[in-house]
Design an enzyme around this catalytic site. Structure first.
Site, PDB file in Angstrom:
ATOM      1  CE1 TYR A  33     -24.625 -12.043 -25.373  1.00  0.00           C
ATOM      2  CE2 TYR A  33     -23.765 -11.933 -23.143  1.00  0.00           C
ATOM      3  CZ  TYR A  33     -24.745 -11.638 -24.060  1.00  0.00           C
ATOM      4  OH  TYR A  33     -25.845 -10.924 -23.660  1.00  0.00           O
ATOM      5  CE1 TYR A  34     -17.810 -19.995 -27.524  1.00  0.00           C
ATOM      6  CE2 TYR A  34     -20.181 -19.624 -27.593  1.00  0.00           C
ATOM      7  CZ  TYR A  34     -19.102 -20.388 -27.218  1.00  0.00           C
ATOM      8  OH  TYR A  34     -19.303 -21.556 -26.526  1.00  0.00           O
ATOM      9  CB  ALA A  74     -39.963  -9.014 -24.711  1.00  0.00           C
ATOM     10  N   GLY A  75     -37.966  -6.600 -24.875  1.00  0.00           N
ATOM     11  CA  GLY A  75     -37.642  -5.222 -24.467  1.00  0.00           C
ATOM     12  C   GLY A  75     -37.325  -4.348 -25.668  1.00  0.00           C
ATOM     13  CG  ASP A  76     -34.113  -5.425 -27.966  1.00  0.00           C
ATOM     14  OD1 ASP A  76     -33.693  -4.730 -27.025  1.00  0.00           O
ATOM     15  OD2 ASP A  76     -33.607  -6.517 -28.292  1.00  0.00           O
ATOM     16  CG  ASP A 131     -33.339 -11.455 -30.369  1.00  0.00           C
ATOM     17  OD1 ASP A 131     -33.545 -12.625 -29.994  1.00  0.00           O
ATOM     18  OD2 ASP A 131     -32.420 -10.744 -29.928  1.00  0.00           O
TER      19      ASP A 131
HETATM   20  O1  KDG Z   1     -32.251  -7.775 -26.402  1.00  0.00           O
HETATM   21  C1  KDG Z   1     -31.885  -8.932 -27.088  1.00  0.00           C
HETATM   22  C2  KDG Z   1     -30.419  -8.943 -27.196  1.00  0.00           C
HETATM   23  O2  KDG Z   1     -29.902  -8.861 -25.915  1.00  0.00           O
HETATM   24  C3  KDG Z   1     -29.831 -10.174 -27.771  1.00  0.00           C
HETATM   25  O3  KDG Z   1     -30.273 -10.457 -29.028  1.00  0.00           O
HETATM   26  C4  KDG Z   1     -28.347 -10.147 -27.868  1.00  0.00           C
HETATM   27  O4  KDG Z   1     -27.714  -7.898 -28.100  1.00  0.00           O
HETATM   28  C5  KDG Z   1     -27.653  -8.924 -27.467  1.00  0.00           C
HETATM   29  C6  KDG Z   1     -26.877  -8.973 -26.244  1.00  0.00           C
HETATM   30  O5  KDG Z   1     -25.895  -8.251 -26.199  1.00  0.00           O
HETATM   31  O6  KDG Z   1     -27.223  -9.695 -25.317  1.00  0.00           O
END
Ligand code: KDG
Length: 316
Positions: free
Chosen positions: A103-104, A255-257, A293
């Site tokens: 993450y950035y 997948a969860g989304d 995603d």
């Molecule tokens: O569920 C997928 C997301 O986690 C990913 O695309 C990035 O929203 C995100 C996160 O905060 O990890």
């Protein structure tokens, strides 16, 4: 509005090649965020969805809002912030079964979300408010915003859907657990993975876990067990709904989304809980067949074609 969701979407950079990212020279630029993934999944199925967020006053912010708007999601509640950039993250396909995320996003525009960004009328117009456990980890103001959104939803009898989406990189574990339990106690529907349920309650047994969630205050809990499927629980019913085999998982993120979008779409269409969970399983399976995603999520025609063919193999 059928559903309103709130949270951060980021620019997603994915190397064209697998292996350590230090050797990658070419990247694909996509957009991803749990809440907008979910919103896009619902919009593709024809539902009215709104996404509340903040983006930077930059080229990425412009492209992101265009992309999400182009998918049919209402972006009227997205604010452009000239004091902070749009967040960014990288997905590294290190090797089979080793996908890493970097993450950035610290101090990003979306991390400045606060209760002031919520329009009560807009939330009140929806049937469901969807939130994830990612947002309260982003900043103190995001944390406050999530609880204000829940309060507004409850005041107007809008059902609250909570997907924990545990992101360990963003949290102190104790604070995450406490926050998730607090949100779950106020949510009508909770959609944890089995590992997230165990994280919250220290219980591995899915039946006991379902009961714990219900006792904790939720009307419906769906516990996802990956490719196997998912269990749903209410006060007086519980069942296992098998998943759909996928010949080749290209990218498991999202997948969860997809599951959440399919499940809520099922409820909006008046399906039984069993059929709604089944639709969730189908969307989760579609999501993992494509890099990105949301790129693999079906529209309504594709979904019904899949069911009409009575196919058990998502990949064909
Ligand atoms: O569920 C997928 C997301 O986690 C990913 O695309 C990035 O929203 C995100 C996160 O905060 O990890």
């Amino acid at each position: 509005m059928d559903v309103v969701t709130v949270g951060e979407t980021m620019v997603l950079m994915t190397p064209d090649s697998s292996g350590p990212m230090r050797y990658a020279n070419e990247f694909m630029r996509k957009f991803a965020g749990a809440e907008s993934n979910f919103a896009i999944g619902l919009a593709r199925l024809g539902h009215q969805v709104g996404w509340i967020s903040r983006v930077g006053k930059d080229e990425f912010g412009k492209a992101m809002v265009s992309f999400i708007r182009g998918e049919g999601v209402d972006v009227s509640q997205v604010k452009v912030d000239d004091s902070a950039p749009t967040g960014l993250y990288f997905k590294e396909f290190r090797r089979a079964n080793d996908l890493r995320v970097y993450y950035y996003r610290k101090n990003s525009a979306a991390s400045k979300l606060s209760p002031d960004d919520l329009n009560e009328e807009y939330i009140a117009s929806a049937k469901f408010l969807h939130i994830t456990g990612i947002t309260p980890a982003l900043s103190d103001s995001c944390y406050e915003m999530i609880f204000s959104a829940i309060e507004m939803a409850k005041k107007h009898s809008v059902k609250v859907v909570f997907d924990p989406n545990l992101r360990r990189k963003l949290w102190d574990e104790g604070k995450a657990r406490e926050t998730f339990l607090k949100i779950a106690s106020q949510a009508d529907i909770v959609l944890p993975g089995l590992d997230e349920g165990e994280f919250m309650f220290g219980e591995k047994d899915v039946e006991k876990l379902g009961k714990l969630f219900i006792e904790h205050g939720s009307a419906i809990v769906v516990i996802k067990t990956g490719a196997d499927g998912a269990y749903y629980f209410t006060n007086d019913d519980h069942k296992f709904v098998p998943g759909f085999p996928v010949a080749k998982v290209v990218d498991p993120v999202g997948a969860g989304d997809g599951f959440a979008a399919g499940f809520i779409s099922g409820l909006l269409d008046g399906l039984s809980l069993y059929e709604a969970v089944k639709r969730g399983n189908v969307l989760g399976a579609f999501a993992v067949t494509v890099n990105g995603d949301v790129e693999g999520l079906p529209d309504r025609d594709e979904l019904f074609t899949f069911f009409n063919e009575k196919s058990n193999d998502v990949s064909r």
